[in-house]
Design a protein around this motif. Structure first.
Motif, PDB file in Angstrom:
ATOM      1  N   ILE A  19       0.040 -32.652 -22.039  1.00 29.17           N
ATOM      2  CA  ILE A  19       0.759 -32.242 -23.259  1.00 29.17           C
ATOM      3  C   ILE A  19       1.057 -33.451 -24.164  1.00 29.17           C
ATOM      4  N   GLU A  20       1.065 -34.627 -23.562  1.00 30.03           N
ATOM      5  CA  GLU A  20       1.259 -35.836 -24.389  1.00 30.03           C
ATOM      6  C   GLU A  20      -0.019 -36.195 -25.156  1.00 30.03           C
ATOM      7  N   GLU A  21      -1.148 -35.911 -24.514  1.00 32.46           N
ATOM      8  CA  GLU A  21      -2.422 -36.333 -25.112  1.00 32.46           C
ATOM      9  C   GLU A  21      -3.062 -35.281 -26.008  1.00 32.46           C
ATOM     10  N   ASN A  22      -2.537 -34.046 -25.965  1.00 32.05           N
ATOM     11  CA  ASN A  22      -3.139 -32.979 -26.766  1.00 32.05           C
ATOM     12  C   ASN A  22      -2.085 -32.317 -27.646  1.00 32.05           C
ATOM     13  N   GLU A  23      -2.477 -32.018 -28.875  1.00 30.09           N
ATOM     14  CA  GLU A  23      -1.502 -31.439 -29.811  1.00 30.09           C
ATOM     15  C   GLU A  23      -1.076 -30.024 -29.377  1.00 30.09           C
ATOM     16  N   ASN A  24      -2.061 -29.202 -29.051  1.00 30.56           N
ATOM     17  CA  ASN A  24      -1.764 -27.802 -28.701  1.00 30.56           C
ATOM     18  C   ASN A  24      -2.238 -27.479 -27.291  1.00 30.56           C
ATOM     19  N   VAL A  25      -1.315 -27.025 -26.464  1.00 31.84           N
ATOM     20  CA  VAL A  25      -1.672 -26.714 -25.077  1.00 31.84           C
ATOM     21  C   VAL A  25      -1.031 -25.381 -24.667  1.00 31.84           C
ATOM     22  N   MET A  26      -1.830 -24.557 -24.012  1.00 30.96           N
ATOM     23  CA  MET A  26      -1.300 -23.303 -23.443  1.00 30.96           C
ATOM     24  C   MET A  26      -1.494 -23.370 -21.926  1.00 30.96           C
ATOM     25  N   VAL A  27      -0.419 -23.120 -21.186  1.00 33.91           N
ATOM     26  CA  VAL A  27      -0.500 -23.149 -19.717  1.00 33.91           C
ATOM     27  C   VAL A  27       0.024 -21.823 -19.165  1.00 33.91           C
ATOM     28  N   CYS A  28      -0.803 -21.153 -18.378  1.00 38.16           N
ATOM     29  CA  CYS A  28      -0.364 -19.905 -17.750  1.00 38.16           C
ATOM     30  C   CYS A  28      -0.051 -20.192 -16.284  1.00 38.16           C
ATOM     31  N   CYS A  29       1.197 -20.015 -15.923  1.00 35.83           N
ATOM     32  CA  CYS A  29       1.659 -20.317 -14.571  1.00 35.83           C
ATOM     33  C   CYS A  29       1.825 -18.992 -13.821  1.00 35.83           C
ATOM     34  N   GLY A  30       0.908 -18.723 -12.899  1.00 37.64           N
ATOM     35  CA  GLY A  30       0.965 -17.419 -12.230  1.00 37.64           C
ATOM     36  C   GLY A  30       0.291 -17.415 -10.887  1.00 37.64           C
ATOM     37  N   ARG A  31      -0.060 -16.205 -10.471  1.00 42.33           N
ATOM     38  CA  ARG A  31      -0.796 -16.002  -9.218  1.00 42.33           C
ATOM     39  C   ARG A  31      -2.057 -15.208  -9.548  1.00 42.33           C
ATOM     40  N   MET A  32      -2.830 -14.860  -8.545  1.00 46.23           N
ATOM     41  CA  MET A  32      -3.993 -14.011  -8.784  1.00 46.23           C
ATOM     42  C   MET A  32      -3.555 -12.556  -8.670  1.00 46.23           C
ATOM     43  N   GLY A  33      -2.606 -12.164  -9.489  1.00 43.03           N
ATOM     44  CA  GLY A  33      -2.069 -10.801  -9.441  1.00 43.03           C
ATOM     45  C   GLY A  33      -2.405 -10.024 -10.705  1.00 43.03           C
ATOM     46  N   PRO A  34      -2.118  -8.734 -10.674  1.00 39.91           N
ATOM     47  CA  PRO A  34      -2.511  -7.868 -11.779  1.00 39.91           C
ATOM     48  C   PRO A  34      -1.849  -8.154 -13.124  1.00 39.91           C
ATOM     49  N   MET A  35      -0.694  -8.785 -13.114  1.00 40.39           N
ATOM     50  CA  MET A  35      -0.057  -9.102 -14.386  1.00 40.39           C
ATOM     51  C   MET A  35      -0.607 -10.419 -14.952  1.00 40.39           C
ATOM     52  N   CYS A  36      -1.117 -11.279 -14.075  1.00 37.96           N
ATOM     53  CA  CYS A  36      -1.581 -12.612 -14.492  1.00 37.96           C
ATOM     54  C   CYS A  36      -3.056 -12.606 -14.893  1.00 37.96           C
ATOM     55  N   ILE A  37      -3.881 -11.876 -14.158  1.00 42.42           N
ATOM     56  CA  ILE A  37      -5.330 -11.931 -14.380  1.00 42.42           C
ATOM     57  C   ILE A  37      -5.721 -11.590 -15.820  1.00 42.42           C
ATOM     58  N   PRO A  38      -5.136 -10.547 -16.427  1.00 38.80           N
ATOM     59  CA  PRO A  38      -5.512 -10.268 -17.820  1.00 38.80           C
ATOM     60  C   PRO A  38      -5.200 -11.427 -18.770  1.00 38.80           C
ATOM     61  N   VAL A  39      -4.146 -12.177 -18.478  1.00 41.90           N
ATOM     62  CA  VAL A  39      -3.803 -13.329 -19.329  1.00 41.90           C
ATOM     63  C   VAL A  39      -4.847 -14.429 -19.149  1.00 41.90           C
ATOM     64  N   VAL A  53      -6.990 -25.740 -29.224  1.00 37.31           N
ATOM     65  CA  VAL A  53      -5.994 -25.532 -28.160  1.00 37.31           C
ATOM     66  C   VAL A  53      -6.636 -25.826 -26.796  1.00 37.31           C
ATOM     67  N   LYS A  54      -5.896 -26.484 -25.927  1.00 42.24           N
ATOM     68  CA  LYS A  54      -6.366 -26.713 -24.558  1.00 42.24           C
ATOM     69  C   LYS A  54      -5.726 -25.652 -23.657  1.00 42.24           C
ATOM     70  N   PHE A  55      -6.536 -25.004 -22.836  1.00 46.93           N
ATOM     71  CA  PHE A  55      -6.060 -23.908 -21.998  1.00 46.93           C
ATOM     72  C   PHE A  55      -6.079 -24.308 -20.517  1.00 46.93           C
ATOM     73  N   TYR A  56      -4.978 -24.081 -19.852  1.00 48.03           N
ATOM     74  CA  TYR A  56      -4.864 -24.450 -18.435  1.00 48.03           C
ATOM     75  C   TYR A  56      -4.095 -23.377 -17.660  1.00 48.03           C
ATOM     76  N   THR A  57      -4.279 -23.424 -16.332  1.00 45.18           N
ATOM     77  CA  THR A  57      -3.453 -22.604 -15.454  1.00 45.18           C
ATOM     78  C   THR A  57      -2.639 -23.532 -14.554  1.00 45.18           C
ATOM     79  N   MET A  58      -1.643 -22.967 -13.898  1.00 41.06           N
ATOM     80  CA  MET A  58      -0.911 -23.702 -12.873  1.00 41.06           C
ATOM     81  C   MET A  58      -0.456 -22.668 -11.839  1.00 41.06           C
ATOM     82  N   ALA A  59      -0.592 -23.003 -10.580  1.00 37.49           N
ATOM     83  CA  ALA A  59      -0.242 -22.042  -9.527  1.00 37.49           C
ATOM     84  C   ALA A  59       1.279 -21.905  -9.419  1.00 37.49           C
ATOM     85  N   PHE A  60       1.753 -20.682  -9.551  1.00 38.51           N
ATOM     86  CA  PHE A  60       3.199 -20.424  -9.534  1.00 38.51           C
ATOM     87  C   PHE A  60       3.830 -20.871  -8.216  1.00 38.51           C
ATOM     88  N   ASP A  61       3.087 -20.742  -7.119  1.00 42.53           N
ATOM     89  CA  ASP A  61       3.658 -21.045  -5.800  1.00 42.53           C
ATOM     90  C   ASP A  61       3.619 -22.527  -5.430  1.00 42.53           C
TER      91      ASP A  61
END
Lengths: 112, 345
Positions: A19-39, A53-61
């Protein structure tokens, strides 16, 4: 480890650097569940058309995800995934639970 | 020369024949597919696997994420030939199969116009792109029914959820309500007792629509309370959900009931809003088909949760997708054969 086509952030330090090196970043923090997968899927599609925009995930657990789950912007969140939008290293917006492509686009257009 | 399709590029070739000129139809223009499948759930992806494997050029357009409601199923334990897996895994494999056989898949698109009556079917997207095909398979699936009451949008993600497995732990040591009276409502209510101190199930009728074993399990759980013949009127709170307003449908009594969470399982609606005036539907907006899954429009087939049928499972959607694909393939073969005959003059 999440099984998506997106890059996964594994540590809080890594998130900080991104987030320091990129102006726009989206991070989805979730699991492999039905509410997260569509995102994740919407993000994978947007990754092709939104080069600003840079797109990333992060494991909720992962314990490292506390950098997101304990963020004040996530106070009161009671639904996976926690999705963070960063602009110039700061939280610009955060959402809880499933979001449609249209909702995500709206945030990207209005907040980033 | 007669050609009903109009939009097909014809290559005129004159063969030395004593009595006829033969016009040979060549490969359609790139933007005219043999089959266009609208929907990428179990039915749509299966149809795509079958049509593309049959060497029909296939485009799958989907308004949401690929997999449809299948990806909303955490555990799939009764899909024949597959040991317990997740809906996401099944959907991903189906998507991979369809792509490997040649289907093109575009998800998260928004269709704004349908032209299904003519021989060449056309859809127009909100970004101006137009796609055409000789045959269309409608497989828009369904979506969870919402209560559409005040507060439902406000507290989604901050108290209201549609997935107990995903969000149950956020309600540890809290009091929650579950709305509904079918299998999902009762099974999820039981599952939520792992986290919540008290689960109150609110149902509009005086009886449940669930299987007996699910009813017995819920009724024998000491953490579950039942409020029958009642409906929710609103969700209330400041930043998070704090209470729900309930009306007793029999007595008319209205009261506030404390709840930090609400899980809604009140069935599904077919995603036919934008096509219900184009093809024949019943009073529940489900698409009416014949046994070959042909709709009221020639060359337009339908499959999956959006059609009139009793049981909605991944397996029944897969079956529908197969039948619709085979029907579409037969239809395309027929019209192409007719076109070839008609251009002989």
């Amino acid at each position: 480890m999440l099984q998506t086509g997106l890059k996964e952030i594994e540590t809080a330090q890594e998130l900080k650097k991104i987030i320091e090196e990129n102006e726009n970043v989206m991070v989805c923090c979730g699991r492999m569940g039905p509410m997260c997968i569509p995102v994740y899927e919407a993000m994978e599609e947007l990754e092709e058309e939104r080069e600003d925009v840079k797109f990333y995930t992060m494991a909720f657990d992962s314990p490292e995800a506390s950098v997101i789950t304990n963020d004040p912007a996530c106070n009161g969140f009671m639904g996976l995934p926690f999705t963070m939008y960063y602009k110039n290293g700061k939280v610009a917006h955060a959402t809880s639970s499933i979001q449609s492509m249209q909702q995500i686009k709206q945030v990207l257009d209005n907040k980033l | 020369m007669i050609h009903k399709g109009g939009n097909i590029r014809l290559l005129l070739q004159t063969f030395p024949s004593s009595s006829s000129l033969i016009f040979k139809i060549i490969k359609p223009m790139d933007d005219i597919f043999d089959v266009m499948i609208l929907g990428a759930g179990a039915a749509g992806l299966t149809a795509g696997i079958y049509t593309s494997r049959a060497k029909l050029s296939t485009l799958i357009l989907n308004e949401g994420p690929v997999g449809g409601q299948m990806v909303l199923t955490n555990e799939v334990a009764n899909y024949p030939g597959v040991e317990t897996t997740s809906g996401y895994q099944v959907a991903n494999i189906m998507k991979k199969q369809a792509k490997e056989f040649g289907s093109r898949i575009k998800s998260n698109v928004k269709i704004i116009e349908y032209q299904l009556e003519s021989e060449i079917k056309k859809v127009i997207l909100d970004d101006g792109r137009t796609f055409q095909a000789y045959s269309v398979i409608l497989a828009p699936g369904g979506k969870p029914r919402a209560l559409n009451i005040p507060g439902e949008d406000t507290f989604r993600g901050s108290g209201i959820s549609y997935c107990a497995t995903c969000d149950g732990e956020f309600f540890t040591n809290k009091e929650i309500v579950v709305v509904g009276g079918g299998n999902s409502a009762l099974e999820e209510a039981v599952s939520l007792t792992k986290y919540a101190t008290k689960v109150t199930l609110v149902h509009q009728f005086d009886h449940f629509q669930a299987f007996e074993h699910a009813i017995v399990e819920a009724q024998s759980n000491p953490k579950i309370r039942f409020i029958m013949e009642s409906s929710l009127l609103s969700f209330n709170g400041k930043n998070n959900l704090e209470s729900v307003t309930i009306k007793n449908n029999k007595s008319g009594e209205i009261f506030n009931y404390p709840a930090h969470g609400a899980f809604i399982f009140i069935g599904y609606l077919p995603n036919t809003q934008s096509i219900k005036d184009l093809v024949k539907t019943n009073d529940r907006n489900e698409i009416i088909t014949n046994e070959d899954l042909q709709t009221s429009i020639t060359g337009v087939f339908a499959a999956g949760d959006s059609i009139v049928k009793k049981y909605r499972q991944i397996t029944t959607a897969v079956s529908d997708g197969t039948i619709a694909a085979l029907g579409a393939a037969e239809y395309i073969t027929k019209i192409k054969k007719e076109d070839k005959q008609e251009v002989v003059v």
